[in-house]
Design a protein around this motif. Sequence first.
Motif, short mmCIF file in Angstrom:
data_model
loop_
_atom_site.label_atom_id
_atom_site.label_comp_id
_atom_site.label_asym_id
_atom_site.label_seq_id
_atom_site.Cartn_x
_atom_site.Cartn_y
_atom_site.Cartn_z
N LEU A 263 -93.92 109.75 69.14
CA LEU A 263 -93.97 108.50 69.92
C LEU A 263 -93.83 107.28 69.02
O LEU A 263 -93.17 106.30 69.38
N LEU A 264 -94.43 107.34 67.83
CA LEU A 264 -94.31 106.23 66.89
C LEU A 264 -92.87 106.07 66.42
O LEU A 264 -92.33 104.95 66.39
N ILE A 265 -92.22 107.17 66.08
CA ILE A 265 -90.82 107.12 65.64
C ILE A 265 -89.94 106.57 66.77
O ILE A 265 -89.08 105.71 66.54
N GLU A 266 -90.15 107.06 67.98
CA GLU A 266 -89.35 106.59 69.12
C GLU A 266 -89.56 105.10 69.36
O GLU A 266 -88.61 104.37 69.67
N ALA A 267 -90.79 104.63 69.21
CA ALA A 267 -91.07 103.21 69.40
C ALA A 267 -90.38 102.37 68.32
O ALA A 267 -89.80 101.31 68.61
N ILE A 268 -90.43 102.84 67.08
CA ILE A 268 -89.80 102.10 65.98
C ILE A 268 -88.28 102.04 66.16
O ILE A 268 -87.66 100.97 66.03
N LEU A 269 -87.68 103.18 66.50
CA LEU A 269 -86.23 103.20 66.72
C LEU A 269 -85.84 102.25 67.86
O LEU A 269 -84.82 101.55 67.78
N ALA A 270 -86.66 102.22 68.92
CA ALA A 270 -86.38 101.34 70.05
C ALA A 270 -86.52 99.87 69.66
O ALA A 270 -85.66 99.03 69.97
N LEU A 271 -87.60 99.54 68.98
CA LEU A 271 -87.85 98.15 68.59
C LEU A 271 -86.82 97.63 67.60
O LEU A 271 -86.42 96.46 67.64
N LYS A 272 -86.38 98.51 66.69
CA LYS A 272 -85.39 98.10 65.69
C LYS A 272 -83.96 98.35 66.17
O LYS A 272 -83.01 98.04 65.45
N ASN A 273 -83.84 98.93 67.39
CA ASN A 273 -82.54 99.25 67.97
C ASN A 273 -81.68 100.08 67.02
O ASN A 273 -80.51 99.80 66.78
N LEU A 274 -82.33 101.14 66.49
CA LEU A 274 -81.67 102.01 65.52
C LEU A 274 -81.28 103.34 66.16
O LEU A 274 -82.04 103.91 66.94
N THR A 275 -80.11 103.86 65.83
CA THR A 275 -79.76 105.24 66.15
C THR A 275 -80.30 106.12 65.02
O THR A 275 -80.64 105.63 63.93
N VAL A 276 -80.35 107.43 65.27
CA VAL A 276 -80.80 108.33 64.21
C VAL A 276 -79.85 108.32 63.01
O VAL A 276 -80.31 108.31 61.86
N PRO A 277 -78.52 108.30 63.19
CA PRO A 277 -77.64 108.19 62.02
C PRO A 277 -77.89 106.91 61.21
O PRO A 277 -77.80 106.93 59.98
N GLN A 278 -78.21 105.81 61.89
CA GLN A 278 -78.52 104.57 61.15
C GLN A 278 -79.80 104.73 60.36
O GLN A 278 -79.91 104.26 59.22
N TRP A 279 -80.79 105.37 60.96
CA TRP A 279 -82.04 105.66 60.24
C TRP A 279 -81.74 106.55 59.04
O TRP A 279 -82.20 106.29 57.92
N ASP A 280 -80.95 107.58 59.27
CA ASP A 280 -80.60 108.53 58.21
C ASP A 280 -79.91 107.84 57.04
O ASP A 280 -80.04 108.26 55.89
N ALA A 281 -79.16 106.77 57.36
CA ALA A 281 -78.35 106.09 56.33
C ALA A 281 -79.17 105.14 55.44
O ALA A 281 -78.62 104.53 54.53
N MET A 282 -80.47 105.04 55.68
CA MET A 282 -81.31 104.18 54.82
C MET A 282 -81.15 104.58 53.35
O MET A 282 -81.08 103.74 52.46
N TYR A 283 -81.12 105.87 53.10
CA TYR A 283 -80.85 106.38 51.75
C TYR A 283 -80.30 107.79 51.90
O TYR A 283 -80.46 108.43 52.94
N THR A 284 -79.64 108.28 50.86
CA THR A 284 -79.07 109.63 50.87
C THR A 284 -79.88 110.52 49.95
O THR A 284 -80.11 110.19 48.78
N ASP A 285 -80.35 111.63 50.50
CA ASP A 285 -81.15 112.56 49.69
C ASP A 285 -80.36 113.06 48.48
O ASP A 285 -79.16 113.34 48.58
#
Length: 544
Positions: A425-447
Amino acid sequence: MDFEAVANYSRLHAKPPGVSLQYGTAGFRTKAEDLDHTMFCMGLLAVLRSKQTKSTIGIMVTASHNPEEDNGVKLIDPLGEMLAAAWEAHATRLANAEEEELQAVLTDICQKEGVDLQHSAFVVIGRDTRSSSKKLSQSVTDGVSVLGGQYHDYGLVTTPQLHYIVCCRNTHGNYGTATVEGYYQKLSKAFVELTKQATSHRDGHMCLKIDCANGIGALKLKEMQYYLPGSLVMHIDNDGTKGRLNHLCGADFVKVHQKPPVGFEMKAGERCCSFDGDADRIVYYYIDAAGRFHLLDGDKIATLISTFLKELLVKAGQTVTFAVIQTAYANGSSTRYLEETMKVPVHCGKTGVKHLHHKAQEFDIGVYFEANGHGTVLFSKAAEEKIRYQAKEEKDNRKREAAKILENTIDLINQTVGDAISDMLLIEAILALKNLTVPQWDAMYTDLPNRQLKVKVADRRVIDTTDAERRAVTPPGLQEEIDDLVKKYPLARAFVRPSGTEDVVRVYAEADMQEHADNLAHEVSLVVYHLAGGVGEPPKTAAS
């Protein structure tokens, strides 16, 4: 203490011959048919712990991500945290005591811990969905009852829900209402408040496909849907109606095999996550347009949450100590991103969430996650009071709004333990508030590419480590050899640590390319084999 009654009951829960167990971070785990005696003993121990602390103690019957034929038990301390280390040793002694030794072990625990047997005791009990759990819970209640303890059996609950209930009971309602319904109400209210302003409601981002590992998480998510009308569309898969618990599904399967659960249908870009069997771990993932699988594990989750919190703290003008706690297994890219881009302090703790939890308590706000997806956020009492006061009294509108978001974030987080539902629920709220898709979140850094290997040794105790398990102290020369190997590859890092349960040494290596990570892991494995008493054939390839 009525030792005659204890002896009579213990005969009904006889210790199986040849079974020896060790209480660890996960409590006891083994084949379900060998646990009756252990469960009875943990009922006894919980009563003594309750009397000593003058608090409610929890007992959870679960084996988390283990196969369905296994089971286990863990005790929960007064504030919902894991059992104190000194009592882990008592648990091990008691579970392994023969019938004629029980009286002496119980007496010794009482003397060492100053247990006043005149105090009352109260124990709360929960269990997962394994077919063996109900019968084993009865063994627990026998142990509680024979020592005169009172108990309440909450039946089928997630592990984090029982942790939450224990904390609520011992803080007299300050943390929340000590029921499963109270848990749903607290989290859903905070989630709804957080997501009121989110633009994602309008573009379909609040839709999530969830693999519940055929475990307790499915039952509890279905119950919670009533409290989240329209706020989040959840498609619950692996809900226990068809498949077996943790079989080819669940957070551990996805993390280890780096692929979705078997039979789990995914569309490109669709947001998906997996719980483990008792719903205290979570990992996210998706497939891209080319069909490639992308895993967002505990490191990615910690980065998303800490980035969100750091931005809010800056907006609110809050001056608090803030840090992310990782283990040596955290990907180096996540550490660099947090330290260099987000300017967030990162500390390394020993492997095991109990070590990370204690380290996180040293800060006003501590975010901790293991790479496997088990983690949470801790707020000190002082930080929480400052944030709640600012949310009500701050005159500056921008700062007050930031403080309100922080306040609702605090209420959405289960601070007692890693919690898949709360974290989701926290992750979903953050993605919604920041209007982020999961690929955009994933792109923060590359493992960084990495490789983990195991080396069989005659005695794992020859390896001793320091610096949160990142450097080997013994055997002599081992760390120097590793240091020389690491210098050969760009962005490289490697460490070794002994297993906690078997005579193997675990090797971790990462580097700029997968080939380099594989080569480094193999070379380190050979050094371990030769210097730490390897047995069998020497490691042949990096992937073996």
